[in-house]
Design a protein around this motif. Structure first.
Motif, short mmCIF file in Angstrom:
data_model
loop_
_atom_site.label_atom_id
_atom_site.label_comp_id
_atom_site.label_asym_id
_atom_site.label_seq_id
_atom_site.Cartn_x
_atom_site.Cartn_y
_atom_site.Cartn_z
N TYR A 16 0.79 -1.23 0.00
CA TYR A 16 0.00 0.00 0.00
C TYR A 16 0.82 1.29 0.00
N SER A 279 -6.51 2.76 -13.95
CA SER A 279 -5.89 2.64 -12.64
C SER A 279 -4.37 2.63 -12.80
N ASN A 349 -2.83 -4.56 -9.39
CA ASN A 349 -3.23 -3.16 -9.41
C ASN A 349 -4.48 -2.93 -8.58
N ASN A 353 -4.46 -0.79 -4.83
CA ASN A 353 -5.03 0.53 -5.09
C ASN A 353 -6.09 0.83 -4.04
N TRP A 354 -5.91 1.91 -3.28
CA TRP A 354 -6.86 2.27 -2.24
C TRP A 354 -8.28 2.45 -2.78
N ARG A 355 -8.38 2.85 -4.04
CA ARG A 355 -9.69 3.11 -4.66
C ARG A 355 -10.61 1.90 -4.60
N TYR A 356 -10.02 0.70 -4.67
CA TYR A 356 -10.84 -0.51 -4.72
C TYR A 356 -11.04 -1.17 -3.36
N GLN A 357 -10.41 -0.62 -2.33
CA GLN A 357 -10.50 -1.26 -1.02
C GLN A 357 -11.91 -1.31 -0.43
N SER A 359 -14.75 -1.61 -1.95
CA SER A 359 -15.49 -2.67 -2.62
C SER A 359 -15.00 -4.05 -2.19
#
Length: 368
Positions: A16, A279, A349, A353-357, A359
């Motif tokens: 991370y 991403s 990826n 990627n914090w964006r998908y955490q 979900s």
């Protein structure tokens, strides 16, 4: 899930924040293969294709120098079981690199070797997750024709059920369909045949890539995309119906991996027809490639970005990984907003990627 001796805080900090050590490696053990698939990227006409494979002693040294974050290795080829020492190679990764999982891609033409490999590895390490991706791309006759091996379809099913009979929750055979110009018009029949007639209960798919000597026929690209979209949606549908179980959906790990697949399929669908940035890619950081002759790349797709030669670095992978060349390549990949449909890279990826955490975390509470 990290279940063995890996330093959890070190791995999480790497994934991370630092992104400086590989979490997953794809190791092309050999370019040798008894199949000649029409969509393969290997140039079998080049006489140098099969030369200079890393020896077992060289792989022994390699596996001692892969950093402290490596969790998974994908043993592939060519046909990885063309190497009779594949079991010893896997044992070196377990012993020296302390990996958590092994992913093997195979055409399943050698059922005895695959079964013996699985039994040997599980006997050595009962905690290792061992996944076999078995390629089936068409109905029996066409599958054998496209891959140019007689009775290959039957051998695939034989291998699949032999692995199932090992009866270990850590041995996971899965049938994988590569959607290409060869089968896109018949994908619905292939799915029905595998799930209904053959009773296959573990099924994934990938989409063919422009790589090496293979180029997608442009007139087929839309049909390939449509077939891939239908198939990924169908797999998700029957997963909810519990007809297909690629993962243990009672476990946290299984639910996260299942959600990760859904996100990856969605990313591929958005990028395939019109490539676009979605991403950041962490190839060269969390993910890397080792070729059969010891060359190190950040990714399969970036064929012109050689990072180093293991033999010229005393088999010290991290010496290459920590070099200025690798650092500059990682920066180039990020700044250029590199994008592709390479599922192995997409998985890392997504996880990094914090964006998908949100979900991925919410998937833990989903019921199946």
């Amino acid at each position: 899930m990290i279940t063995k001796k890996a330093n959890l805080l070190h791995v999480l900090n790497n994934v991370y924040f630092k992104k400086a050590e590989p979490v997953s490696i794809v190791h092309f053990l050999t370019n040798r293969c008894n199949a000649r698939c029409s969509f393969c990227f290997i140039d079998f006409e080049d006489p140098n294709t099969f030369k200079n494979e890393l020896t077992l002693s060289e792989i022994d040294e390699l596996t001692k120098n892969l950093g402290k974050s490596l969790l998974n290795v994908n043993l592939t080829g060519g046909e990885p079981f063309a190497r009779k020492d594949i079991t010893e190679i896997a044992k070196l990764y377990i012993k020296n690199a302390n990996i958590q999982s092994i992913y093997v891609t195979t055409n399943a033409s050698l059922p005895d070797r695959v079964e013996n490999f699985a039994k040997a590895i599980i006997y050595l390490d009962k905690l290792i997750d061992l996944t076999f991706q078995i390629s089936i791309d068409d109905l029996p006759d066409n599958h054998d024709k496209v891959r140019k091996i007689k009775n290959l379809f039957d051998n695939c099913l034989d291998t699949f059920w032999r692995l199932k009979k090992i009866n270990s929750r850590n041995v996971n055979p899965v049938i994988s369909i590569t959607v290409s110009h060869e089968n896109c018009d018949n994908i619905k029949n292939i799915f029905e045949y595998l799930t209904s007639k053959c009773k296959i209960d573990s099924l994934k798919c990938t989409i063919v890539r422009d790589e090496g000597v293979y180029k997608t026929p442009i007139e087929k690209k839309k049909k390939i995309f449509e077939a891939y979209t239908w198939l990924t949606n169908k797999i998700q549908e029957v997963t909810k119906e519990k007809k297909i179980r690629n993962y243990n959906l009672k476990s946290i790990q299984g639910k996260i991996h299942n959600k990760k697949d859904k996100i990856a399929w969605d990313m591929v669908s958005k990028m395939y027809m019109k490539p676009k940035y979605i991403s950041p890619c962490h190839a060269g950081g969390l993910f890397g490639i080792i070729t059969s002759d010891g060359l190190v790349y950040p990714c399969e797709i970036l064929e012109d970005t050689l990072l180093g030669n293991l033999r010229e670095n005393n088999m010290d992978f991290m010496n290459i990984w920590n070099s200025n060349l690798t650092k500059n390549t990682k920066e180039f990949i990020i700044k250029s907003k590199c994008n592709c449909t390479y599922e192995c890279a997409l998985s890392l990826n997504i996880l990094g990627n914090w964006r998908y955490q949100p979900s991925l975390i919410s998937s833990v509470f989903e019921s199946y």
